[in-house]
Write a protein that holds these residues in place. Sequence first.
Motif, PDB file in Angstrom:
ATOM      1  N   GLY A  60       0.912  -1.516   0.023  1.00  0.00           N
ATOM      2  CA  GLY A  60       0.077  -0.068   0.047  1.00  0.00           C
ATOM      3  C   GLY A  60       0.538   1.318   0.069  1.00  0.00           C
ATOM      4  N   ARG A  61       1.791   1.290   0.814  1.00  0.00           N
ATOM      5  CA  ARG A  61       2.884   2.441   0.839  1.00  0.00           C
ATOM      6  C   ARG A  61       3.427   2.531  -0.443  1.00  0.00           C
ATOM      7  NH1 ARG A  61       2.476   6.819   3.317  1.00  0.00           N
ATOM      8  NH2 ARG A  61       1.973   5.793   5.182  1.00  0.00           N
ATOM      9  N   ILE A  62       3.994   1.603  -0.886  1.00  0.00           N
ATOM     10  CA  ILE A  62       4.643   1.839  -2.297  1.00  0.00           C
ATOM     11  C   ILE A  62       3.794   2.357  -3.349  1.00  0.00           C
ATOM     12  CG2 ILE A  62       5.474   0.352  -4.439  1.00  0.00           C
ATOM     13  CD1 ILE A  62       6.851  -1.555  -2.210  1.00  0.00           C
TER      14      ILE A  62
ATOM     15  N   MET B 119       7.421   7.459   1.308  1.00  0.00           N
ATOM     16  CA  MET B 119       7.693   6.060   1.851  1.00  0.00           C
ATOM     17  C   MET B 119       7.596   6.089   3.441  1.00  0.00           C
ATOM     18  SD  MET B 119       7.517   3.865  -0.712  1.00  0.00           S
ATOM     19  CE  MET B 119       8.295   2.472  -0.109  1.00  0.00           C
ATOM     20  N   ILE B 120       8.291   7.096   3.939  1.00  0.00           N
ATOM     21  CA  ILE B 120       8.326   7.321   5.568  1.00  0.00           C
ATOM     22  C   ILE B 120       7.369   8.449   5.968  1.00  0.00           C
ATOM     23  CG2 ILE B 120      10.160   8.269   7.271  1.00  0.00           C
ATOM     24  CD1 ILE B 120      12.460   7.733   5.560  1.00  0.00           C
ATOM     25  N   PRO B 121       6.404   8.020   6.752  1.00  0.00           N
ATOM     26  CA  PRO B 121       5.529   8.695   7.132  1.00  0.00           C
ATOM     27  C   PRO B 121       5.857  10.043   7.720  1.00  0.00           C
ATOM     28  CG  PRO B 121       5.028   6.462   8.035  1.00  0.00           C
ATOM     29  CD  PRO B 121       6.362   6.512   7.355  1.00  0.00           C
ATOM     30  N   TYR B 122       5.291  11.135   7.393  1.00  0.00           N
ATOM     31  CA  TYR B 122       5.410  12.618   8.070  1.00  0.00           C
ATOM     32  C   TYR B 122       6.608  13.131   7.879  1.00  0.00           C
ATOM     33  CZ  TYR B 122       1.377  11.243  10.684  1.00  0.00           C
ATOM     34  OH  TYR B 122      -0.040  10.815  10.994  1.00  0.00           O
ATOM     35  N   PHE B 123       7.737  12.577   8.227  1.00  0.00           N
ATOM     36  CA  PHE B 123       9.044  13.174   8.113  1.00  0.00           C
ATOM     37  C   PHE B 123       9.670  12.967   6.849  1.00  0.00           C
ATOM     38  CE2 PHE B 123       8.608  11.434  12.535  1.00  0.00           C
ATOM     39  CZ  PHE B 123       8.860  12.570  13.212  1.00  0.00           C
ATOM     40  N   GLY B 124       9.547  12.039   6.103  1.00  0.00           N
ATOM     41  CA  GLY B 124       9.930  11.898   4.705  1.00  0.00           C
ATOM     42  C   GLY B 124       9.468  13.180   3.882  1.00  0.00           C
ATOM     43  N   SER B 125       8.146  13.226   3.755  1.00  0.00           N
ATOM     44  CA  SER B 125       7.624  14.350   2.867  1.00  0.00           C
ATOM     45  C   SER B 125       8.267  15.811   3.302  1.00  0.00           C
ATOM     46  CB  SER B 125       6.075  14.294   2.968  1.00  0.00           C
ATOM     47  OG  SER B 125       5.425  13.152   2.609  1.00  0.00           O
ATOM     48  N   ILE B 126       8.301  15.923   4.731  1.00  0.00           N
ATOM     49  CA  ILE B 126       8.860  17.523   4.984  1.00  0.00           C
ATOM     50  C   ILE B 126      10.339  17.636   4.400  1.00  0.00           C
ATOM     51  CG2 ILE B 126       9.608  18.541   7.050  1.00  0.00           C
ATOM     52  CD1 ILE B 126       7.212  17.286   8.608  1.00  0.00           C
ATOM     53  N   VAL B 127      11.391  16.258   4.447  1.00  0.00           N
ATOM     54  CA  VAL B 127      12.602  16.460   4.061  1.00  0.00           C
ATOM     55  C   VAL B 127      12.590  16.483   2.608  1.00  0.00           C
ATOM     56  CG1 VAL B 127      14.859  15.368   4.034  1.00  0.00           C
ATOM     57  CG2 VAL B 127      13.508  15.227   6.244  1.00  0.00           C
TER      58      VAL B 127
ATOM     59  N   VAL C 124      -6.343   8.366  -2.068  1.00  0.00           N
ATOM     60  CA  VAL C 124      -5.651   6.954  -2.062  1.00  0.00           C
ATOM     61  C   VAL C 124      -5.407   6.682  -0.481  1.00  0.00           C
ATOM     62  CG1 VAL C 124      -3.689   5.971  -3.221  1.00  0.00           C
ATOM     63  CG2 VAL C 124      -4.642   8.122  -4.245  1.00  0.00           C
ATOM     64  N   GLY C 125      -4.769   7.263   0.278  1.00  0.00           N
ATOM     65  CA  GLY C 125      -4.350   6.853   1.275  1.00  0.00           C
ATOM     66  C   GLY C 125      -5.417   6.076   2.267  1.00  0.00           C
ATOM     67  N   PRO C 126      -6.557   6.645   2.706  1.00  0.00           N
ATOM     68  CA  PRO C 126      -7.584   5.834   3.200  1.00  0.00           C
ATOM     69  C   PRO C 126      -8.145   4.928   2.476  1.00  0.00           C
ATOM     70  CG  PRO C 126      -8.157   8.362   3.131  1.00  0.00           C
ATOM     71  CD  PRO C 126      -7.159   8.169   2.281  1.00  0.00           C
ATOM     72  N   LEU C 127      -8.179   4.544   1.197  1.00  0.00           N
ATOM     73  CA  LEU C 127      -8.524   3.321   0.586  1.00  0.00           C
ATOM     74  C   LEU C 127      -7.610   2.290   0.542  1.00  0.00           C
ATOM     75  CD1 LEU C 127     -10.067   4.927  -2.589  1.00  0.00           C
ATOM     76  CD2 LEU C 127     -11.282   3.920  -0.839  1.00  0.00           C
TER      77      LEU C 127
ATOM     78  N   SER D  46      -4.441  -1.145   7.353  1.00  0.00           N
ATOM     79  CA  SER D  46      -3.292  -2.242   7.085  1.00  0.00           C
ATOM     80  C   SER D  46      -2.481  -2.120   8.326  1.00  0.00           C
ATOM     81  CB  SER D  46      -2.382  -1.330   6.110  1.00  0.00           C
ATOM     82  OG  SER D  46      -1.815  -0.058   6.248  1.00  0.00           O
ATOM     83  N   VAL D  47      -2.527  -0.921   9.246  1.00  0.00           N
ATOM     84  CA  VAL D  47      -1.734  -1.470  10.477  1.00  0.00           C
ATOM     85  C   VAL D  47      -2.656  -0.903  11.651  1.00  0.00           C
ATOM     86  CG1 VAL D  47       0.377  -0.930   9.457  1.00  0.00           C
ATOM     87  CG2 VAL D  47      -0.900   1.085  10.145  1.00  0.00           C
ATOM     88  N   GLY D  48      -3.808  -0.101  11.509  1.00  0.00           N
ATOM     89  CA  GLY D  48      -4.555   0.305  12.739  1.00  0.00           C
ATOM     90  C   GLY D  48      -3.888   1.017  13.729  1.00  0.00           C
ATOM     91  N   LEU D  49      -2.824   1.632  13.453  1.00  0.00           N
ATOM     92  CA  LEU D  49      -2.009   2.618  14.528  1.00  0.00           C
ATOM     93  C   LEU D  49      -2.416   4.129  14.589  1.00  0.00           C
ATOM     94  CD1 LEU D  49       1.636   1.284  13.977  1.00  0.00           C
ATOM     95  CD2 LEU D  49       0.115   0.793  15.782  1.00  0.00           C
TER      96      LEU D  49
END
Length: 379
Positions: free
Chosen positions: A230-232, A266-274, A309-312, A317-320
């Motif tokens: 899903g992340r890919i 691919m890295i939640p939150y931090f990856g997009s910022i960098v 896309v993300g919610p679908l 997938s993880v429930g965190l």
Amino acid sequence: MNKSFERRLFFKLTVLGIVLVLIQTILQNNSAFLDILNTLKYYAKPFIYGIFIAILFNPAVSYIEKRFKLSRIVSLWTTFFIFVIVLTGVLLWFIPNLVHSFEDIIHIFPALQDKFTIYLRDIFKFLREKDLLLMNGAEIQKAVEDFFVSNIEHIKNIVFSISLNVVYWIAEIFVFFLGLFLAIYFILYERYFMGFFRNLVFLIYDENKAQKACEFIVECKNIFLNYISGRIFVSFIVGLVAYIVMWFGNVPYNLIIAVMIGFGNMIPYFGSIVAGAIAFLLVVLVEPMKVWYIFLAMGIAQAVDGYVVGPLILSKSVGLSSFWIIASVIIMGNIMGTTGMFLGVPIFAILKLIYTKLIKKKREELSIEDKTNNDSKEC
């Protein structure tokens, strides 16, 4: 005393002894322990690659096997053939453009440094004229210049190392193909490996525990498969959307920026910022007027990720919660680096699965005890 109880007690004491020895080793000789871990990681890398490749490809192999009534091995080679054809076509278009962008960036690095220094001086000049500097402006300006110039040099060195460190990449490709070879065995003999694991658990526990252990492994596999695939997919969509927006805006180096945004996602939150910060710095030094397209591309891409896309793809997938996703990225990133930042979420999801099962088991035991106590009172 029951033999089954004796085996479980022996197993628990053995595990406890190993854990205590490991803790003592870490406390007494941390560097030696880290060397051992690095050695184990080096030898385990092909198996790690193999497991991940098998997890990702197994659903496609199973689908082709059932849909077209083919044998397992024919379905496997058909899946790999389709993947290689698609990957080759993408790389034939992607690599030449990416290499051209890298060459341009390396060539204009001195000009970028000069532009950055000029822009920074103009900003501080404006702040001095408006009396907005509360501290020594010269020292702040010098510190900022040194920081960004040194990091630009680091980026330049990384680009050179990626292009020149041929031996490392050849070795890494060799390890990857070893993992691919192992993945073929994992996929073809999936039942054998699951049966082997089941028998190992059965040697220590009973048949019921062995069955539950196999079910737990399947649940862990599904968590990794759903999250990673899903992340890919989501990251590919995010990178594609960002590329289309920047292509319409004729933003320089739109391909390499889109790749950074896609990989960063691919890295939640931090990856997009960098990725966004690097893209902003690159474009503002080359064509400052095009920097608004970076914000537009990032905004549209993150909106597609967060609301479409993300919610679908990733909702179940993880429930965190957001807090545990951030915590998993920080903690596993400190332990395993970039790989840990990517794998931290599914690892914490598995830990949550274990935690949930233990809580459920504890509640069931307490309810049984309560029922027993109530029955005894009634008697």
